[in-house]
Design a protein around this motif. Structure first.
Motif: not given
Length: 152
Positions: A47-73
């Motif tokens: 579950l940890s691996f799946s959740y962090f993979a989900f976060l990577y593809y849903q948050l990190m990849v699209p919003y990599a330009y700004s930490f504030a945007a990632m945190f907000s989403v």
């Protein structure tokens, strides 16, 4: 009481049969806790691996330009909080089960070693002493409990 322990009529007395029964019960408890710990541990890993993979593809990849945007989403989706709490709770359960497993293992090995140490008192008569290996073999064959040596 286990049927194979009951069948030890002439080889053991009632107190010895009770000790053998208790060591079987403690071994079963230890094995059950060991299996549950393993299941929960693998659930936490998966579950940890799946959740962090989900976060990577849903948050990190699209919003990599700004930490504030990632945190907000991340904060705007309440399911992220529930998933995080669930995984942390499973991790805590895994640690609790590990502690219980270690305690059950110590109790099991302590009782097993006590039977080995008191074997001269449990089988006092000469013919009982010579036939105690039959009891030891039965315990090893039926329950995988080694009473021949104190080492695991």
């Amino acid at each position: 009481m286990e049927t194979s322990i009951i069948m030890l009529d002439e080889r053991t007395d009632q107190a010895t049969r009770q000790m053998l029964q208790k060591v079987v019960e403690r071994k079963n408890k230890f094995e059950r806790l060991k299996e549950w710990h393993l299941v929960v541990m693998w659930a936490v890993v998966f579950l940890s691996f799946s959740y962090f993979a989900f976060l990577y593809y849903q948050l990190m990849v699209p919003y990599a330009y700004s930490f504030a945007a990632m945190f907000s989403v991340f904060v705007n989706q309440s399911a992220n909080l529930y998933c995080l709490i669930f995984i942390i709770g499973l991790f805590g359960l895994m640690n609790v089960l590990r502690q219980k497993r270690e305690k059950a293992e110590k109790e099991y090995h302590a009782l097993r070693c006590e039977i080995i140490d008191k074997s001269k008192d449990l089988w006092k008569k000469e013919d009982e002493w010579k036939n105690r290996h039959i009891v030891y073999d039965m315990m090893k064959k039926n329950y995988d409990i080694n009473l021949f040596h104190e080492n695991k």
